[in-house]
Design a protein around this motif. Structure first.
Motif: not given
Length: 650
Positions: A366-369, A371-374, A344-347
């Motif tokens: 950090v993004s939902h569409h 989907p991106a994870a830092a 989820l965004l902010g997870e």
């Protein structure tokens, strides 16, 4: 055809068999059998394909039609039964109504006057109105049944046309996939006769001889020269920084067994052909009980390679360990056909192994569409790893392609070496039929931006028509002038070896695409990395590694947005999949509502105005890509137990 004639064979129940290279047989199992001969094997296969497609369609339509007719006829029978019940009730109403009116007439004949007479006349009128209304209701029901019967054929035809159109593509794909599997099995059978194969079969095997279609050849050098690379000694207790000895936490070695549900991935995926899968809600039945943030943290399973790289005095030796680390992250995927939860965004997800292994890691969605994870990991042993990964995934019909987009950075304190590389494409095969298996393919350039050294790695895609070893990876470590110093070889699911290059030369034989092969004379190979064995019972626990089994274990003090606190994922891990699916829908709707609220607050914003909590959006100083880089503060907030800024996402 709506009718048959002499010699007809119903394709829906026919058997089609291959006699030899050009001949084939169609039979109905009784008196009718046709022996047919094509002009060549290719033409025979075209006929077989066309007939099998037609047979599949005929059988499906027969089943669909029978089902549709059965459904409509059943509905009509039920309606007819109910109208009969109404008719019986109507007869009873008429009978009792007549009796009632006779009684009322007898009362009326008593010539009662005054209020009693008025009441009797009023009751008589109402009884008459009641009989008229009930008759009208019965007539309307009869008309409805007649209309339903008259239109039933039209309904059946429209329904059949609609379903026929919808199933055409999936029938074709399914049949072609089965034929493809049949051809692959036939090829393997033929190959087993002509060459000695170590292991064939999807989840492709090992041990095949090499086709030598690469641009490079590797030979062991005859010289008994000393090897240049030395394996750094592990830290002894005296070398460790002094610290108070506190017992380490005992982590779990099991999770609940995966429930034995019967699943049909094709039933879901056939509606997703060519689509971006991150936008399609998928049930937890096809997931594994960890999130993409936890899966990304698994890249650190072989952190020891970065520890060793941090100690190297030679940048070229260091490159070998960094390249092996870039390969090692794929070893966890070989049996992992389950899909991680989309965060989820902010997870967030923290992996704090500082006391045990000297590192700690933080991921944030950090993004939902798209989907991106830092991800940011730092070690007391002299290295930092950071990455931002956006996953693009497309279903191609028979297989699923997963393309991770983004750059991975490894920075070492000693020498200030800064390395970058990207991930290769992951392919999930046999979506329609057969056992799912995973392949990795593509090329990776690991670049040291401080020295100009580079390692070019090739992940060979699996092919039934290659006698090469499955899951093969090869690479060459070169300095900034292009001179080769080491070769790496092995497989992404098992081990990597390195050899020092003593001499290289252009061979006389041409390799792929007409290029001359480079021949490397090397010293004896030395193993640099080997995959850890899976824990006992891994096949019932989603094929998780020992590290993966601990990732979703609840820990005190983690942020309220941590993946360990995600309720649908926890329910799935506990085997309560129906509840997990309901909870997943609730969380996704909550996320959509939050996004709509942000859009209302920023009407004029060109895009979603979401800002990550622990990472800053900026342009990467190395390659200029837009990226999120850790800005600090998470571990300090954890020490204080202060999470006021965290969004409410669960």
């Amino acid at each position: 055809m709506g009718h048959t004639c002499r010699g007809t064979i119903n394709l829906a129940t026919a058997t089609i068999t291959v006699d030899d290279a050009c001949n084939f047989v169609i039979s109905n199992g009784g008196a009718q059998t046709y022996h047919l001969k094509a002009s060549c094997e290719v033409e025979r296969q075209r006929w077989i394909t066309a007939l099998e497609l037609a047979k599949a369609k005929a059988a499906h339509l027969q089943q669909e039609s029978g089902s549709q007719n059965s459904e409509v006829q059943s509905a009509l029978r039920t309606l007819g039964s109910k109208v009969e019940d109404l008719s019986t009730c109507n007869d009873l109403i008429s009978k009792h109504g007549s009796a009632l009116q006779r009684s009322l007439s007898e009362l009326d004949s008593l010539r009662l006057t005054g209020e009693a007479g008025d009441k009797i006349r009023q009751v008589t009128e109402r009884a008459t109105l009641f009989r008229i209304t009930s008759n009208a209701m019965i007539n309307a029901c009869r008309d409805f049944l007649a209309l339903a019967q008259a239109h039933s054929k039209k309904w059946q035809k429209a329904l059949q046309a609609e379903r026929e159109q919808r199933v055409r593509l999936e029938e074709t794909l399914e049949t072609l996939a089965k034929q493809h599997n049949h051809l692959e099995r036939a090829f393997r059978g033929a190959a087993a006769i002509s060459v000695r194969v170590g292991s064939a079969g999807p989840g492709p095997g090992k041990g095949e001889a090499s086709d030598e279609d690469d641009d490079n050849e590797f030979f062991d050098a005859m010289e008994e020269a000393p090897e240049f690379i030395t394996v750094p000694e592990p830290l002894t207790m005296s070398q460790e920084p002094s610290q108070e000895l506190v017992p380490l936490k005992k982590r779990r070695t099991r999770i609940p067994d995966k429930p034995n549900y019967s699943l049909n991935l094709w039933s879901i995926m056939k509606n997703c052909i060519g689509k971006e899968l991150s936008k399609i809600p998928m049930p937890v039945n096809f997931n594994e009980p960890i999130s993409m943030l936890q899966r990304l943290s698994e890249d650190l399973e072989y952190y020891e390679l970065l520890d060793k790289a941090a100690k190297c005095h030679s940048s070229l030796e260091q490159m070998c360990y960094v390249a092996a680390f870039s390969v090692s992250s794929y070893s966890t995927t070989v049996h992992r056909t389950g899909k991680p939860f989309n965060p989820l965004l902010g997870e967030t997800y923290e992996l704090d192994r500082r006391r045990e292994y000297g590192y700690r890691s933080l991921c944030e969605q950090v993004s939902h569409h798209p989907p991106a994870a830092a991800h940011h990991a730092i070690s007391d042993r002299g290295w930092t790893l950071r990455q931002e990964i956006t996953v693009a995934s497309k279903f191609r019909g028979k297989y699923l392609s997963i393309m991770p987009l983004g750059t991975i950075h490894a920075i070492f304190e000693k020498g200030q070496s800064h390395y970058t590389w990207k991930k290769v494409t992951t392919t999930v095969h046999n979506i329609i039929v057969g056992k799912l298996w995973i392949d990795q393919s593509g090329e990776i350039d690991v670049v040291n931006h401080t020295t100009g050294d580079r390692c070019h790695l090739k992940f060979a895609p699996y092919s039934y028509f290659s006698r090469d070893v499955a899951r093969k990876v090869t690479g060459v470590v070169m300095d900034k002038d292009g001179k080769a110093h080491y070769v790496l070889s092995g497989t992404w699911d098992e081990k990597m070896e390195l050899s020092r290059v003593m001499q290289s030369s252009r061979g006389g034989e041409n390799g792929a695409e007409g290029k001359q092969k480079t021949v490397y004379q090397t010293l004896k190979a030395r193993e640099i990395w080997r995959r850890n064995p899976l824990p006992e019972g891994a096949e019932t626990m989603y094929y998780f590694t020992s590290l993966a089994l601990t990732l979703n274990e609840m820990e005190d003090g983690v942020a309220p947005t941590d993946s360990r606190r995600r309720p649908d994922q926890r329910l799935m891990e506990d085997g309560r999949w129906d509840e997990a699916n309901a909870e997943k829908q609730r969380l996704e709707e909550k996320q959509r509502s939050a996004r709509r609220e942000r859009e209302r607050e920023a009407v004029n914003a060109p895009h979603d105005n979401y800002n990550a909590l622990w990472f800053d959006r900026c342009n990467d100083p190395i390659n200029g890509e837009p990226v999120h880089i850790y800005k600090g503060g998470y571990w300090e907030s954890k020490e204080r137990g202060s999470w006021e800024g965290c969004p409410d996402i669960f």
